[in-house]
Design a protein around this motif. Structure first.
Motif, PDB file in Angstrom:
ATOM      1  N   TYR A 137     -29.467 -80.749  65.405  1.00  0.00           N
ATOM      2  CA  TYR A 137     -28.528 -79.817  64.801  1.00  0.00           C
ATOM      3  C   TYR A 137     -27.190 -79.913  65.526  1.00  0.00           C
ATOM      4  N   VAL A 138     -26.178 -79.433  64.838  1.00  0.00           N
ATOM      5  CA  VAL A 138     -24.823 -79.408  65.396  1.00  0.00           C
ATOM      6  C   VAL A 138     -24.315 -77.975  65.260  1.00  0.00           C
ATOM      7  N   VAL A 139     -23.739 -77.466  66.321  1.00  0.00           N
ATOM      8  CA  VAL A 139     -23.132 -76.136  66.314  1.00  0.00           C
ATOM      9  C   VAL A 139     -21.642 -76.335  66.564  1.00  0.00           C
ATOM     10  N   TYR A 140     -20.809 -75.750  65.713  1.00  0.00           N
ATOM     11  CA  TYR A 140     -19.374 -75.941  65.880  1.00  0.00           C
ATOM     12  C   TYR A 140     -18.602 -74.745  65.335  1.00  0.00           C
ATOM     13  N   ALA A 141     -17.377 -74.610  65.787  1.00  0.00           N
ATOM     14  CA  ALA A 141     -16.474 -73.565  65.314  1.00  0.00           C
ATOM     15  C   ALA A 141     -15.615 -74.140  64.196  1.00  0.00           C
ATOM     16  N   PHE A 142     -15.484 -73.374  63.123  1.00  0.00           N
ATOM     17  CA  PHE A 142     -14.678 -73.813  61.991  1.00  0.00           C
ATOM     18  C   PHE A 142     -14.050 -72.587  61.341  1.00  0.00           C
ATOM     19  N   ARG A 143     -12.725 -72.555  61.329  1.00  0.00           N
ATOM     20  CA  ARG A 143     -11.976 -71.461  60.706  1.00  0.00           C
ATOM     21  C   ARG A 143     -12.465 -70.084  61.171  1.00  0.00           C
ATOM     22  N   GLY A 144     -12.674 -69.954  62.453  1.00  0.00           N
ATOM     23  CA  GLY A 144     -13.033 -68.667  63.020  1.00  0.00           C
ATOM     24  C   GLY A 144     -14.488 -68.274  62.865  1.00  0.00           C
ATOM     25  N   GLN A 145     -15.331 -69.216  62.463  1.00  0.00           N
ATOM     26  CA  GLN A 145     -16.759 -68.960  62.322  1.00  0.00           C
ATOM     27  C   GLN A 145     -17.548 -69.976  63.131  1.00  0.00           C
ATOM     28  N   VAL A 146     -18.751 -69.591  63.530  1.00  0.00           N
ATOM     29  CA  VAL A 146     -19.663 -70.539  64.165  1.00  0.00           C
ATOM     30  C   VAL A 146     -20.613 -71.027  63.090  1.00  0.00           C
ATOM     31  N   ARG A 147     -20.721 -72.328  62.967  1.00  0.00           N
ATOM     32  CA  ARG A 147     -21.602 -72.915  61.956  1.00  0.00           C
ATOM     33  C   ARG A 147     -22.674 -73.750  62.630  1.00  0.00           C
ATOM     34  N   ALA A 198     -26.135 -62.116  61.351  1.00  0.00           N
ATOM     35  CA  ALA A 198     -25.177 -61.821  62.414  1.00  0.00           C
ATOM     36  C   ALA A 198     -25.172 -60.341  62.769  1.00  0.00           C
ATOM     37  N   ALA A 199     -25.501 -59.481  61.810  1.00  0.00           N
ATOM     38  CA  ALA A 199     -25.515 -58.047  62.082  1.00  0.00           C
ATOM     39  C   ALA A 199     -26.714 -57.654  62.957  1.00  0.00           C
ATOM     40  N   ARG A 200     -27.694 -58.555  63.076  1.00  0.00           N
ATOM     41  CA  ARG A 200     -28.905 -58.240  63.831  1.00  0.00           C
ATOM     42  C   ARG A 200     -29.122 -59.228  64.973  1.00  0.00           C
ATOM     43  N   LEU A 201     -28.078 -59.537  65.699  1.00  0.00           N
ATOM     44  CA  LEU A 201     -28.224 -60.481  66.804  1.00  0.00           C
ATOM     45  C   LEU A 201     -29.107 -59.872  67.894  1.00  0.00           C
ATOM     46  N   PRO A 202     -30.051 -60.653  68.407  1.00  0.00           N
ATOM     47  CA  PRO A 202     -30.860 -60.163  69.524  1.00  0.00           C
ATOM     48  C   PRO A 202     -29.974 -59.901  70.742  1.00  0.00           C
ATOM     49  N   GLU A 203     -30.444 -59.046  71.620  1.00  0.00           N
ATOM     50  CA  GLU A 203     -29.669 -58.633  72.788  1.00  0.00           C
ATOM     51  C   GLU A 203     -29.142 -59.825  73.583  1.00  0.00           C
ATOM     52  N   GLY A 204     -30.004 -60.807  73.884  1.00  0.00           N
ATOM     53  CA  GLY A 204     -29.580 -61.967  74.671  1.00  0.00           C
ATOM     54  C   GLY A 204     -28.455 -62.742  74.004  1.00  0.00           C
ATOM     55  N   TRP A 205     -28.547 -62.924  72.714  1.00  0.00           N
ATOM     56  CA  TRP A 205     -27.487 -63.603  71.984  1.00  0.00           C
ATOM     57  C   TRP A 205     -26.214 -62.762  72.016  1.00  0.00           C
ATOM     58  N   ARG A 206     -26.344 -61.476  71.697  1.00  0.00           N
ATOM     59  CA  ARG A 206     -25.190 -60.589  71.588  1.00  0.00           C
ATOM     60  C   ARG A 206     -24.424 -60.506  72.912  1.00  0.00           C
ATOM     61  N   VAL A 207     -25.140 -60.327  74.014  1.00  0.00           N
ATOM     62  CA  VAL A 207     -24.488 -60.206  75.317  1.00  0.00           C
ATOM     63  C   VAL A 207     -23.767 -61.503  75.688  1.00  0.00           C
ATOM     64  N   GLY A 208     -24.439 -62.636  75.520  1.00  0.00           N
ATOM     65  CA  GLY A 208     -23.834 -63.922  75.861  1.00  0.00           C
ATOM     66  C   GLY A 208     -22.622 -64.250  75.011  1.00  0.00           C
ATOM     67  N   ILE A 209     -22.743 -64.013  73.729  1.00  0.00           N
ATOM     68  CA  ILE A 209     -21.634 -64.291  72.814  1.00  0.00           C
ATOM     69  C   ILE A 209     -20.459 -63.364  73.120  1.00  0.00           C
ATOM     70  N   ARG A 210     -20.751 -62.085  73.281  1.00  0.00           N
ATOM     71  CA  ARG A 210     -19.682 -61.119  73.555  1.00  0.00           C
ATOM     72  C   ARG A 210     -18.929 -61.492  74.833  1.00  0.00           C
ATOM     73  N   GLN A 211     -19.653 -61.811  75.888  1.00  0.00           N
ATOM     74  CA  GLN A 211     -18.989 -62.119  77.153  1.00  0.00           C
ATOM     75  C   GLN A 211     -18.138 -63.380  77.048  1.00  0.00           C
ATOM     76  N   SER A 212     -18.646 -64.394  76.360  1.00  0.00           N
ATOM     77  CA  SER A 212     -17.867 -65.627  76.222  1.00  0.00           C
ATOM     78  C   SER A 212     -16.602 -65.384  75.406  1.00  0.00           C
ATOM     79  N   ILE A 213     -16.689 -64.537  74.388  1.00  0.00           N
ATOM     80  CA  ILE A 213     -15.519 -64.230  73.562  1.00  0.00           C
ATOM     81  C   ILE A 213     -14.504 -63.415  74.365  1.00  0.00           C
ATOM     82  N   VAL A 214     -14.985 -62.400  75.078  1.00  0.00           N
ATOM     83  CA  VAL A 214     -14.074 -61.575  75.881  1.00  0.00           C
ATOM     84  C   VAL A 214     -13.327 -62.447  76.888  1.00  0.00           C
ATOM     85  N   ASP A 215     -14.056 -63.314  77.579  1.00  0.00           N
ATOM     86  CA  ASP A 215     -13.413 -64.190  78.564  1.00  0.00           C
ATOM     87  C   ASP A 215     -12.361 -65.084  77.913  1.00  0.00           C
ATOM     88  N   ARG A 216     -12.698 -65.685  76.784  1.00  0.00           N
ATOM     89  CA  ARG A 216     -11.775 -66.603  76.114  1.00  0.00           C
ATOM     90  C   ARG A 216     -10.543 -65.882  75.582  1.00  0.00           C
TER      91      ARG A 216
END
Length: 142
Positions: A76-86, A114-132
């Motif tokens: 699989y490939v994970v990438y950012a495109f037009r403000g979304q993660v695909r 996306a509205a039901r992200l598990p805690e581990g996903w949500r925390v990691g994603i949130r922190q990476s976004i805040v930092d960036r």
């Protein structure tokens, strides 16, 4: 009584344009920051044979003890495109494993939505976004 405003609105138009570009840049920066976290989280699902919620996947029917879905792991490939993660899988049958069928139990490797992200996903994603976004807003390198 009505009041009119007149004048040169060129500077205001330029400011509005910059704000719109900045919003797009922030969305894209957030998606670029989240993509590696999503990729690691998916890899963790395959490595642990568990859904993002921590539910163990059903064992293979052949009784071999092998982890299920290893043919999809890394395909699989994970990438950012037009403000979304695909996320795109190379094998078309990946979606049947994600959702299950009448004859096959689901083995989820992505959250249900996306509205039901598990805690581990949500925390990691949130922190990476805040930092960036902090780096972006303070003029630092992305």
């Amino acid at each position: 009584m009505s009041a009119g405003i007149s004048g040169d609105f060129g500077k205001l138009d330029a400011l509005i344009g910059r704000l719109r570009r900045t919003a797009r840049e922030v969305h894209q920066a957030a998606a670029e920051a989240a993509a590696p976290v999503v990729e690691r989280s998916i890899a963790q699902s395959f490595a642990s044979a568990k859904s993002p919620d921590g539910e163990p996947w059903a064992a293979l029917r052949d009784g071999s003890g092998r982890k299920p879905l290893q043919g999809l792991a890394g395909d699989y490939v994970v990438y950012a495109f037009r403000g979304q993660v695909r996320v795109i899988f190379g094998k078309r049958y990946a979606r049947f494993h994600q959702s299950g069928t009448r004859k096959m139990v689901a083995r989820r490797f992505l959250p249900k939505g996306a509205a039901r992200l598990p805690e581990g996903w949500r925390v990691g994603i949130r922190q990476s976004i805040v930092d960036r976004v902090r780096r972006l807003m303070t003029g630092g390198a992305l």
